[in-house]
Scaffold this active site. Structure first.
Site, PDB file in Angstrom:
ATOM      1  N   HIS A  83       0.867  -1.183   0.000  1.00 20.45           N
ATOM      2  CA  HIS A  83       0.000   0.000   0.000  1.00 20.45           C
ATOM      3  C   HIS A  83       0.901   1.230   0.000  1.00 20.45           C
ATOM      4  CE1 HIS A  83      -3.705   2.148   1.983  1.00 20.45           C
ATOM      5  NE2 HIS A  83      -3.039   2.963   1.165  1.00 20.45           N
ATOM      6  N   HIS A  85      -9.356   1.033  -1.385  1.00 25.87           N
ATOM      7  CA  HIS A  85      -9.358   1.677  -0.068  1.00 25.87           C
ATOM      8  C   HIS A  85     -10.788   1.590   0.473  1.00 25.87           C
ATOM      9  CE1 HIS A  85      -5.555   3.347  -1.301  1.00 25.87           C
ATOM     10  NE2 HIS A  85      -5.461   4.171  -0.277  1.00 25.87           N
ATOM     11  N   GLU A  91     -11.166   3.479   5.849  1.00 25.55           N
ATOM     12  CA  GLU A  91     -10.120   4.387   6.362  1.00 25.55           C
ATOM     13  C   GLU A  91     -10.844   5.468   7.160  1.00 25.55           C
ATOM     14  OE1 GLU A  91      -8.029   6.667   3.366  1.00 25.55           O
ATOM     15  OE2 GLU A  91      -6.378   7.169   4.730  1.00 25.55           O
ATOM     16  N   ASP A 151       1.812   3.929   2.877  1.00 21.47           N
ATOM     17  CA  ASP A 151       0.791   4.797   2.281  1.00 21.47           C
ATOM     18  C   ASP A 151       1.434   5.951   1.505  1.00 21.47           C
ATOM     19  OD1 ASP A 151      -1.801   5.456   1.649  1.00 21.47           O
ATOM     20  OD2 ASP A 151      -2.372   6.190   3.621  1.00 21.47           O
TER      21      ASP A 151
HETATM   22  N1  ADE Z   1      -4.402   8.829  -1.904  1.00 24.29           N
HETATM   23  C1  ADE Z   1      -3.175   8.891  -1.392  1.00 24.29           C
HETATM   24  N2  ADE Z   1      -3.189   8.505  -0.107  1.00 24.29           N
HETATM   25  C2  ADE Z   1      -4.469   8.172   0.191  1.00 24.29           C
HETATM   26  C3  ADE Z   1      -5.117   7.699   1.346  1.00 24.29           C
HETATM   27  N3  ADE Z   1      -4.486   7.483   2.497  1.00 24.29           N
HETATM   28  N4  ADE Z   1      -6.452   7.491   1.287  1.00 24.29           N
HETATM   29  C4  ADE Z   1      -7.121   7.729   0.157  1.00 24.29           C
HETATM   30  N5  ADE Z   1      -6.545   8.171  -0.954  1.00 24.29           N
HETATM   31  C5  ADE Z   1      -5.229   8.393  -0.947  1.00 24.29           C
HETATM   32 ZN    ZN Z   2      -3.621   4.801   0.534  1.00 26.24          ZN
END
Ligand code: ADE
Ligand code: ZN
Length: 331
Positions: free
Chosen positions: A11, A192, A195, A273
């Site tokens: 990721h 994703h 989150e 990330d």
């Molecule tokens: N694009 C880059 N980082 C991201 C994240 N943590 N969540 C969603 N989109 C992203």
């Molecule tokens: Zn991400």
């Protein structure tokens, strides 16, 4: 110096590896004006309130990426840092719509990324896959257009599709058709979910998009039935601890749900990330967890094993990596 455990990074947004120093030097090379005079000034802007406040800066800074050479330099810098942190395999996300919107062609992006990723096994001992992400806050039709434009690279440079950007209010189901096409084209699928968004988005990503991995997924813990399903189906969750703290999804690292996720039997991996923005690469995330949560060597080894189990690698390569993790001596 201790040798970091071998691991896969699953990721990682390549645009999120743009370090302030590189951003400033590319701005100069390309004659792009930035409202920051120094790396320190730029770093001071990395104080985020939530995902959207981060994304605003992340997209703004892509302005410095204009040529194939810029994308190659960006990816090369990431690969060198990742290799130094024990990464042997990286599944790298990129956001083509962020570049197309600025008039940078897909061919430019992919020729640059492709040259750095192609040289990575020899240069850094790192194999890679590239995953094309759709921006979920943009229309579904735009995702279909970029998907069709990227077809010439399917199976050679691009091995999967993903879904990212502002989550809340943009449920996965909007992208059913493009994910159906990706499956028909033989591409791997990730998304994703969970989150900032609710557990329901995790379910939709699995059931409607056929996602094979969930990126983040931390809010799944709010739904015990979903947790039981994720554990039973061994769905990998690519968790990003420093990101979760910096984007205020989690108040601080000592409150991070990773231990609870492991206790629940989830197939958790640790990832970075957007490492330039969130304060560290993948081993830095491991170190931060060790310090905040007392993560021990056995757990770090399990997380490294999980990273290869969850990777889109052929069985023989996966097993060779698992043997390397088993033989690693912490010290
Ligand atoms: N694009 C880059 N980082 C991201 C994240 N943590 N969540 C969603 N989109 C992203
Ligand atoms: Zn991400």
């Amino acid at each position: 110096m201790t040798v970091p455990v071998p691991k896969a990074e699953l990721h990682l947004h390549i645009e999120g590896t743009l370090e302030p120093e590189l951003a400033l030097s590319l701005a100069e090379r390309n004659g792009v004006a930035l409202p920051y005079g120094s790396a320190a000034e730029l770093r001071a802007a990395y104080a985020f309130e939530d995902l959207q406040s981060f994304l605003d800066l992340y997209y703004a800074l892509t302005a410095v990426l204009r040529t194939g050479r810029d994308f190659a330099d960006l990816a090369e810098a990431y690969l060198a840092r990742a290799a130094a942190q024990g990464v042997r395999h990286a599944e790298v996300f990129f956001d083509p719509q962020a570049h197309l919107a600025r008039g940078v062609a897909l061919d430019t992006v992919l020729s640059g990324l492709g040259s750095a990723l192609g040289a990575a096994p020899e240069r850094h001992g790192v194999t890679t896959r590239l995953i094309l992400c759709f921006l979920r806050d943009r229309p579904a039709e735009e995702a279909l257009e970029v998907f069709e434009a990227a077809r010439p690279w399917f199976g050679t440079l691009i091995h999967g599709v993903g879904l990212d950007s502002a989550e809340v209010g943009h449920p996965p189901a909007k992208f059913r058709e493009v994910f159906d096409r990706a499956r028909a084209a033989g591409l791997r699928r990730v998304a994703h979910a969970g989150e900032e968004g609710p557990p329901e988005y995790v379910r939709e990503a699995l059931d409607v998009l056929g996602a094979e991995r969930i990126d983040h997924g931390i809010r799944s813990l709010e739904d015990p039935a979903l947790v039981a399903r994720l554990a039973a189906e061994r769905v990998p969750l690519t968790v990003c601890p420093l990101s979760n703290v910096r984007l205020r999804c989690v108040p601080d690292l000592s409150a991070h749900p990773l231990p609870r996720m492991l206790d629940a039997g989830l197939l958790v991996t640790v990832n970075s990330d957007d490492p330039s923005y969130f304060g560290g690469y993948v081993e830095d995330n491991m170190d931060a967890l060790r310090a905040a949560l007392g993560l021990d060597d056995a757990t770090v080894r399990l997380l490294a094993e999980n990273s290869f189990r969850a990777a889109f690698l052929p069985a023989d390569e996966r097993d060779a990596h698992l043997r390397a993790v088993a033989g690693h001596r912490f010290g």
